[in-house]
Scaffold this active site. Sequence first.
Site, PDB file in Angstrom:
ATOM      1  CG  HIS A 141       0.818 -15.945   2.217  1.00 38.38           C
ATOM      2  ND1 HIS A 141       0.887 -16.554   1.081  1.00 38.38           N
ATOM      3  CD2 HIS A 141       0.372 -14.717   2.022  1.00 38.38           C
ATOM      4  CE1 HIS A 141       0.416 -15.909   0.175  1.00 38.38           C
ATOM      5  NE2 HIS A 141       0.159 -14.640   0.649  1.00 38.38           N
ATOM      6  CG  ASP A 171       1.505 -19.862   0.769  1.00 33.58           C
ATOM      7  OD1 ASP A 171       1.163 -19.585   1.646  1.00 33.58           O
ATOM      8  OD2 ASP A 171       1.574 -18.979  -0.057  1.00 33.58           O
ATOM      9  CB  SER A 244      -2.682 -14.306  -1.268  1.00 37.76           C
ATOM     10  OG  SER A 244      -1.525 -13.457  -1.780  1.00 37.76           O
TER      11      SER A 244
END
Length: 495
Positions: A141, A171, A244
């Site tokens: 993402h 992901d 992230s």
Amino acid sequence: MNSRLTSPRALVIALASAGVIGAVGAGAYTSARAVGTPTTNATAVAPAAMVTLPDFSTITSRDGPAVVNISVTGTMKASDDEAAAEIQGIDPDDPMFQFFRRFQGQINPRGQQQQQREVPVRAQGSGFIVDPSGIIITNAHVVKDAKEVTVKLTDRREFRAKVLGADAKTDIAVLKIDAKNLPVLALGNTKDLKVGEWVLAIGSPFGFENTVTAGVVSAKGRSLPDDSYVPFIQTDVAVNPGNSGGPLLNTRGEVVGINSQIYSRSGGYQGVSFAIPIDVAIQVKDQIVATGKATHGRLGVAVQEVNQAFADSFKLDKPEGALVSNIEKGGPGDKAGLKAGDVIRKVDGQAIVSSGDLPAVIGQQAPGKKVTLEVWRQGERQELQAKLGDASEKPAKVAKADADVGQGKLGLALRPLQPQEKREAAVENGLLIEDAAGPSAQAGVQAGDVLLAINGTPAQSVEQVREVVAKASNKSVALLIQRGEDKIFVPVRIG
């Protein structure tokens, strides 16, 4: 309190001997009796073990250089007013965005069709180097829809990165930069990770590069409601937007996970964060480096959670497993002989505790692999062999049911389906639910639903349903209903 414990030194000794504080020095330990505590039923207390906290500074200085900051630029489609606000640098969540939108509405009156246009977007994340030649792992993402990806090292060097591939189901994304002799992180093993163990996160929250936060592992094998194939690691490490893709390290400096998501009502850290196990990430990374993409196995079934009501209905010893509510016709599960009402309890010997475990276990297998399924059917354990399909062909689904059930009688008005109704519903047997009241209505059953089975027995007549309810020794029954094209089990309390 004993009158002889009057001096501070005596008090410290007593607290140390009781384990309230750590002992200091070679002569600090003594028994409670030695400092004058009552002797009745008294026993000597062993000294408290000294707790040594991990030295995070050593890990940070040694492993920090292998963590990178990732900046992404791309475009997205937006309407005129959203695009204008984006150009002005206004966040859609900002109160000024609504003001700008109203102002824009005076130029583009309501009712006039908005034009879609490409607007620039920017994002930041983290990543870490796993190969000295410039292979970097991050979240999918982070680089989604990216037109340009820039990687910044701790020595302030910047590189344009190529996205070798990204896998939305886990992901995970893999980047490559043109560099040599880069520092790398050692990889750990998630299976050896223990709940309660100290872990460390390094990343760029809100763009603050190489930020270090620490916490403990809160749980393992978490399933999140996003059809993910990942058994997440839950921690209380402070993770925020920008973290992230960054590594989650154990106290030996080994990567055990990749920080990916947070649970938040504010958009920021609230004590619950999730990381992708490094075992899953490396498996996907290896596939992407070799082929540019990752593949995942597929069973072709819809499953739902086994709660206590279902466990009672299917005579399970405890509410564990994945309840099969629908099967793709001609899919791997259908060919293996799975039936609606089966409870999948193990895959190749690996226990399926919750329904979310099944997609994670199956998704980590390669398409075409044969697996052994242990299922619970009609009160008996059975084994089936299934050859997995490719998840890219059709995604697996996890059905969701209303877990609230009532008490009392079944509360259903039923009638047989007419031939035309059977054709329209594409079923061979079943009963039309004309009305639902009492416990069935509270459980979510509606008029117009089709009752296909009760406690795994096909519903062929009203009398048959009455007999099953009358003979039910448990306090609930499981109804398999069809609503439109969806099939789902609903637990209904009957006593």
